[in-house]
Write an enzyme that holds these catalytic residues in place. Structure first.
Site, PDB file in Angstrom:
ATOM      1  CE  LYS A 120       1.925  -3.029   2.601  1.00  0.00           C
ATOM      2  NZ  LYS A 120       3.199  -3.416   1.985  1.00  0.00           N
ATOM      3  CE  LYS A 201      -3.783  -1.639  -2.204  1.00  0.00           C
ATOM      4  NZ  LYS A 201      -2.392  -1.495  -2.399  1.00  0.00           N
ATOM      5  CE  LYS A 204       1.702  -8.380  -3.002  1.00  0.00           C
ATOM      6  NZ  LYS A 204       2.757  -8.543  -3.974  1.00  0.00           N
TER       7      LYS A 204
HETATM    8  P1  AMP Z   1       2.853  -4.996  -4.809  1.00  0.00           P
HETATM    9  O1  AMP Z   1       2.134  -6.236  -5.131  1.00  0.00           O
HETATM   10  O2  AMP Z   1       2.286  -4.252  -3.650  1.00  0.00           O
HETATM   11  O3  AMP Z   1       4.349  -5.160  -4.774  1.00  0.00           O
HETATM   12  O4  AMP Z   1       2.554  -4.037  -6.046  1.00  0.00           O
HETATM   13  C1  AMP Z   1       3.165  -4.207  -7.292  1.00  0.00           C
HETATM   14  C2  AMP Z   1       2.667  -3.145  -8.250  1.00  0.00           C
HETATM   15  O5  AMP Z   1       1.272  -3.337  -8.534  1.00  0.00           O
HETATM   16  C3  AMP Z   1       2.775  -1.720  -7.695  1.00  0.00           C
HETATM   17  O6  AMP Z   1       3.163  -0.845  -8.734  1.00  0.00           O
HETATM   18  C4  AMP Z   1       1.377  -1.421  -7.234  1.00  0.00           C
HETATM   19  O7  AMP Z   1       1.100  -0.045  -7.225  1.00  0.00           O
HETATM   20  C5  AMP Z   1       0.548  -2.148  -8.277  1.00  0.00           C
HETATM   21  N1  AMP Z   1      -0.785  -2.499  -7.749  1.00  0.00           N
HETATM   22  C6  AMP Z   1      -1.046  -3.255  -6.664  1.00  0.00           C
HETATM   23  N2  AMP Z   1      -2.380  -3.368  -6.468  1.00  0.00           N
HETATM   24  C7  AMP Z   1      -2.971  -2.650  -7.468  1.00  0.00           C
HETATM   25  C8  AMP Z   1      -4.334  -2.381  -7.813  1.00  0.00           C
HETATM   26  N3  AMP Z   1      -5.331  -2.871  -7.117  1.00  0.00           N
HETATM   27  N4  AMP Z   1      -4.562  -1.618  -8.914  1.00  0.00           N
HETATM   28  C9  AMP Z   1      -3.536  -1.131  -9.646  1.00  0.00           C
HETATM   29  N5  AMP Z   1      -2.243  -1.343  -9.369  1.00  0.00           N
HETATM   30  C10 AMP Z   1      -1.951  -2.093  -8.300  1.00  0.00           C
END
Ligand code: AMP
Ligand code: TRP
Length: 333
Positions: A120, A201, A204
Site C-alpha cells: 500500500k 487479487k 477495490k
Molecule cells: P477490505 O475491503 O480490504 O476491508 O476487505 C474486507 C474483507 O474482504 C477482508 O476479510 C479481506 O480479506 C476480504 N477480501 C478482500 N479482497 C478479497 C479477495 N480478492 N478475495 C477474497 N477475499 C477478499
C-alpha cells in the site's frame, strides 16, 4: 436472541473498511462465511472507519460509505438479531487499546514485516503513520472482545498472526488478559483474483473497474466484465490453478455462487468452450446481484443508523471491561 446471554458460544469478530466499492471478492472471501457463522457463534461485525482514514477519504463520501457497508452486511444476509453490527469509531476503547499495544506489545520489527503495508505504501509520495500502525489497531479490534475466530480473506492472515503475537507478548509480560484468536479462511474463496489479471487479487483499489465485479454493478455491467474477463490458452474448462489460473478463478466464483462443485463443473462443460461457461457464469452472477441489490436498496439510512446505535450499545460494556483489565495490569487505572 440476546447477545449477552450467549456467553458460552465462541466469539467471532471481523470487519470491512468503508473505503471503496465492495466487490465479489469481499463477499466470497469474507461476508459469505460470516453469514454462515452467525448461526453458531457470537458474531460481531464492525465497520472499521478508523482503518479507512489511514488513507485520505473525502468526508461526505466516507459518511455515505459507512452506511453502505452496513447495508452490504445486511444484504449479504447478516441479521442484526443474530449478530452485532457496529461502527469502530463509536467505541473509543479501540483506539485506546491500540495505543497501549503500540507501547506495550508492538515492535517496529513486527510492523516492518507487514506485506500489505509494503504494497500500500509503495510508490506513494506521502504515507500516514496510521497506515503503518493499522495492524495494531486491527489487533485491538480483535482482542477487545475475547475473540476466538476471525473470518477474513487471505490478505489479512498476516495481520491476525500479528494479533496473536501481540496478545501472547502482552500476556507473558503482564499476566493472562487476552484470548489468542484463530484465523478462519474460506476453503475456496479466500483469494478471488482480478478478472483482468488472474495474478492479482480482486481489489477495490484496482486501477481499472474491469478488475472487479462490484456488488452494486448492474447485471449488464457485470455480464460485460465477465465476457471480457481474460482467459487462458486452450479451451477446456478445467480447474488447473497453475496452468489455467484465469479459468480456475472463474470456476471458483461460479462454484461458490451456485454450490456446484469444481469437479461437477468440469464434467458439465466437457467438450464446451469458454464462451458457454462464461454465459452461465454471467447468469449466476446476475441472479446473485439482483437478489442482493433488492435487499441492499430496501434499508433506509435511519434503519441503518438504528442498527449501528444498538450494536454500539451492545459491544461497549464488553470493550470497556477488557480495557479496564488491561489498564489495571499496567497500573494506569
Ligand atoms: P477490505 O475491503 O480490504 O476491508 O476487505 C474486507 C474483507 O474482504 C477482508 O476479510 C479481506 O480479506 C476480504 N477480501 C478482500 N479482497 C478479497 C479477495 N480478492 N478475495 C477474497 N477475499 C477478499
Ligand atoms: N484490515 C481488515 C481489511 O482491510 C479490516 C479489519 C479491521 C478487520 N479490523 C479487523 C478484519 C478486525 C478482521 C478483524 O480487510
Amino acid at each position: 436472541m440476546d447477545y449477552k446471554t450467549n456467553k458460552n458460544k465462541p466469539a467471532v469478530f471481523s470487519g470491512v473498511q468503508p473505503s471503496g466499492v465492495l466487490h465479489l471478492g469481499n463477499y466470497l472471501g469474507a461476508l459469505k462465511q460470516w453469514v454462515e457463522m452467525q448461526e453458531q457463534y457470537n458474531c460481531i461485525f464492525c465497520v472499521v472507519d478508523y482503518h479507512a482514514i489511514t488513507v485520505k477519504q473525502e468526508p461526505k463520501q466516507l459518511s455515505r460509505r459507512i452506511l453502505d457497508v452496513v447495508r452490504t452486511y445486511l444484504a449479504a444476509g447478516i441479521h442484526p438479531a443474530k449478530a452485532v453490527i457496529f461502527q469502530q469509531s463509536a467505541i473509543s476503547a479501540h483506539t485506546e487499546l491500540a495505543w497501549i499495544l503500540n507501547c506495550a506489545a508492538a515492535r517496529l520489527s513486527d510492523l516492518n514485516k507487514m506485506t500489505q503495508f509494503k504494497d500500500k505504501s509503495a510508490k506513494k509520495e506521502s504515507v500516514s503513520v496510521g497506515l503503518y500502525d493499522y495492524p495494531v489497531l486491527m489487533a485491538a479490534d480483535i482482542l477487545l472482545y475475547n475473540t476466538d475466530a476471525v473470518p477474513v480473506g487471505e490478505d489479512q492472515v498476516q495481520h491476525v498472526e500479528l494479533t496473536r503475537t501481540l496478545a501472547q507478548r502482552f500476556n507473558r509480560q503482564y499476566g493472562q488478559v487476552f484470548k489468542i484468536p484463530e484465523v478462519v479462511i474460506s476453503e475456496q474463496g479466500a483469494r478471488i483474483m482480478g478478472l483482468d489479471d488472474p495474478a492479482k487479487k480482486m481489489s477495490k483499489s484496482a486501477a481499472s473497474p474491469a478488475n472487479y465485479i462490484a456488488l452494486t454493478d448492474t447485471p449488464e455491467v457485470a455480464t460485460k466484465k465477465i465476457r471480457r474477463a481474460v482467459t487462458d490458452s486452450g479451451s477446456e474448462i478445467k480447474y488447473d490453478l497453475k496452468n489455467k489460473p484465469a479459468i480456475a478463478n472463474l470456476m471458483v466464483i461460479y462454484s461458490l455462487l451456485t454450490n456446484i462443485s469444481l469437479k461437477e463443473i468440469e464434467k458439465n462443460y466437457q467438450g464446451q468452450g469458454y464462451g458457454e461457461f462464461k454465459k452461465d457464469l454471467a447468469e449466476a452472477v446476475k441472479k446473485f446481484l439482483v437478489e442482493f441489490q433488492i435487499k441492499y436498496n430496501s434499508f433506509t439510512d435511519d434503519e441503518v443508523r438504528q442498527i449501528l446505535k444498538h450494536g454500539a450499545e451492545k459491544v461497549r460494556p464488553l470493550a470497556e471491561e477488557t480495557l479496564k483489565t488491561v489498564k489495571n495490569k499496567l497500573g494506569i487505572n
